[in-house]
Design an enzyme around this catalytic site. Structure first.
Site, PDB file in Angstrom:
ATOM      1  N   HIS A  41      54.784 -26.328  52.688  1.00  0.00           N
ATOM      2  CA  HIS A  41      55.045 -27.711  52.153  1.00  0.00           C
ATOM      3  C   HIS A  41      54.093 -28.727  53.018  1.00  0.00           C
ATOM      4  O   HIS A  41      53.563 -29.837  52.754  1.00  0.00           O
ATOM      5  CB  HIS A  41      56.433 -28.308  52.472  1.00  0.00           C
ATOM      6  CG  HIS A  41      57.196 -27.571  51.302  1.00  0.00           C
ATOM      7  ND1 HIS A  41      58.066 -26.412  51.798  1.00  0.00           N
ATOM      8  CD2 HIS A  41      57.276 -27.552  49.868  1.00  0.00           C
ATOM      9  CE1 HIS A  41      58.707 -26.099  50.573  1.00  0.00           C
ATOM     10  NE2 HIS A  41      58.441 -27.009  49.567  1.00  0.00           N
ATOM     11  N   GLU A 152      49.619 -26.264  43.610  1.00  0.00           N
ATOM     12  CA  GLU A 152      49.148 -25.319  42.716  1.00  0.00           C
ATOM     13  C   GLU A 152      49.872 -23.978  42.603  1.00  0.00           C
ATOM     14  O   GLU A 152      49.512 -23.480  41.619  1.00  0.00           O
ATOM     15  CB  GLU A 152      47.562 -24.946  43.218  1.00  0.00           C
ATOM     16  CG  GLU A 152      46.657 -26.240  42.884  1.00  0.00           C
ATOM     17  CD  GLU A 152      45.221 -25.802  43.212  1.00  0.00           C
ATOM     18  OE1 GLU A 152      44.958 -24.697  43.543  1.00  0.00           O
ATOM     19  OE2 GLU A 152      44.261 -26.756  43.132  1.00  0.00           O
ATOM     20  N   GLN A 157      54.019 -26.183  36.249  1.00  0.00           N
ATOM     21  CA  GLN A 157      54.676 -27.397  36.748  1.00  0.00           C
ATOM     22  C   GLN A 157      53.545 -28.631  36.845  1.00  0.00           C
ATOM     23  O   GLN A 157      53.763 -29.826  36.152  1.00  0.00           O
ATOM     24  CB  GLN A 157      55.348 -27.353  38.107  1.00  0.00           C
ATOM     25  CG  GLN A 157      55.801 -28.802  38.826  1.00  0.00           C
ATOM     26  CD  GLN A 157      56.731 -28.118  39.893  1.00  0.00           C
ATOM     27  OE1 GLN A 157      57.853 -28.131  39.446  1.00  0.00           O
ATOM     28  NE2 GLN A 157      56.169 -28.436  40.833  1.00  0.00           N
TER      29      GLN A 157
HETATM   30  P1  AMP Z   1      59.540 -26.622  46.069  1.00  0.00           P
HETATM   31  O1  AMP Z   1      59.282 -25.812  47.105  1.00  0.00           O
HETATM   32  O2  AMP Z   1      59.996 -26.331  44.704  1.00  0.00           O
HETATM   33  O3  AMP Z   1      60.500 -27.766  46.748  1.00  0.00           O
HETATM   34  O4  AMP Z   1      58.259 -27.608  45.853  1.00  0.00           O
HETATM   35  C1  AMP Z   1      57.816 -28.894  46.302  1.00  0.00           C
HETATM   36  C2  AMP Z   1      56.421 -28.957  46.169  1.00  0.00           C
HETATM   37  O5  AMP Z   1      55.804 -27.891  47.031  1.00  0.00           O
HETATM   38  C3  AMP Z   1      55.765 -28.358  45.049  1.00  0.00           C
HETATM   39  O6  AMP Z   1      54.745 -29.298  44.392  1.00  0.00           O
HETATM   40  C4  AMP Z   1      55.163 -26.928  44.979  1.00  0.00           C
HETATM   41  O7  AMP Z   1      54.413 -26.409  44.095  1.00  0.00           O
HETATM   42  C5  AMP Z   1      54.816 -27.103  46.636  1.00  0.00           C
HETATM   43  N1  AMP Z   1      54.762 -25.735  47.165  1.00  0.00           N
HETATM   44  C6  AMP Z   1      55.765 -24.920  47.306  1.00  0.00           C
HETATM   45  N2  AMP Z   1      55.259 -24.007  48.037  1.00  0.00           N
HETATM   46  C7  AMP Z   1      53.823 -24.044  48.162  1.00  0.00           C
HETATM   47  C8  AMP Z   1      52.839 -23.278  48.643  1.00  0.00           C
HETATM   48  N3  AMP Z   1      53.131 -22.086  49.247  1.00  0.00           N
HETATM   49  N4  AMP Z   1      51.748 -23.878  48.923  1.00  0.00           N
HETATM   50  C9  AMP Z   1      51.340 -25.129  48.317  1.00  0.00           C
HETATM   51  N5  AMP Z   1      52.501 -25.708  47.582  1.00  0.00           N
HETATM   52  C10 AMP Z   1      53.584 -25.347  47.569  1.00  0.00           C
END
Ligand code: AMP
Length: 288
Positions: A41, A152, A157
């Protein structure tokens, strides 16, 4: 840019008061998340704060996008650690509402994704995208960001949010962030903490499958069925239970013609189960 500390906003009213105080000359960049923040993140937060941007993160485990109550209950919640990470990255505010602050007692209206939301995660997790789009739309209205950053890693999404912004005339620019990986290739995910040591090895089947399909594409393979069987074979060799392993036309998030004609861009999208954990990954396959 001087660090001003992290403002914690736990209600819609606090958020509105904070928003009204902000300098209209600074671009406000929102990073929507479900918390359990990790190194993956950080790249999103860095994009939000770049070039004098005012970064705000939301942390909300959105019940509307979970189909199973046990999955919702098991989602990791680490608010104090999340706040420390956000502050360290220069994010200036966190909006972390309770469910009641986000959804009123008689809440019933949701946004429906179109055809690009029907396959893949739309099949694996029915209702997930309607819930995701609904909360992202509400966050856009409440925060009124100039830009919003999405990873990405969750390619479908990202596609659906971009479609929503275009289709519904939302005044927000979407900023994509490349997927952050472990040194061995595993895409970072909040769900990785549920993998055992052996599962962690099997999970490498996802990024290895993408490496294999990228190599095949680079050597000239354009037959969708062969590219997809490469994906599936590598995942299965590693002991990943395949949910889907497909090539999509990146502009529509739908299956392309069988031999990938024209000069468009494609993406390999895959998901599978390891140790009962649903993992996903993807890779751009383009001629650009
Ligand atoms: P979440 O982990 O579902 O709370 O996702 C929050 C945001 O972080 C979303 O836009 C995800 O696509 C992004 N995200 C989560 N893991 C990664 C990663 N490994 N690389 C880039 N973005 C990420």
């Amino acid at each position: 840019m001087p660090r001003t500390g992290l403002r914690r906003l736990s209600s819609r009213a606090e958020l509105a008061a904070w928003r009204a105080e902000q300098d209209p000359k600074r671009p406000i960049r929102l990073v929507p998340t479900m918390g359990a923040l990790h190194v993956g993140h950080d790249a999103l937060f860095d994009l939000a704060c770049a070039d004098g941007g005012l970064g705000i993160a939301s942390v909300f485990v959105n019940p509307l996008q979970f189909e199973r109550a046990d999955d919702l209950a098991a989602y990791p919640r680490t608010l104090e650690d999340d706040c420390a990470r956000l502050e360290a990255r220069g994010i200036e505010a966190i909006y972390h509402p309770e469910v009641e602050d986000m959804y009123g007692p008689d809440f019933q209206t949701t946004l429906a994704p179109g055809a690009g939301g029907e396959g893949f995660e739309g099949v694996a997790r029915p209702g997930h995208f309607a819930g995701m789009l609904t909360v992202v739309h509400k966050l856009f209205l409440r925060v009124r960001p100039d830009e919003a950053v999405f990873g990405e890693k969750d390619a479908q999404q990202l596609f659906l949010v971009r479609r929503m912004v275009t289709d519904l005339d939302l005044p927000v620019r979407i900023v994509p962030c490349p997927t952050v990986r472990e040194p061995d290739g595993l895409a970072l995910s909040s769900r990785n903490v549920h993998l055992g040591a052996e599962g962690r090895q099997r999970a490498l089947g996802l990024s290895r499958a993408l490496d294999a399909v990228a190599a095949s594409f680079a050597s000239g393979e354009r037959e969708v069925a062969r590219l997809e069987s490469t994906l599936r074979a590598v995942m299965e060799e590693h002991g990943v239970t395949v949910a889907y392993a497909s090539i999509v036309d990146e502009e529509r998030f739908l299956a392309p013609a069988p031999d990938l004609p024209g000069s468009r861009s494609w993406r390999a999208v895959i998901a599978g189960r390891v140790d009962e954990v649903h993992l996903l990954d993807n890779r751009f396959l383009g001629e650009a």
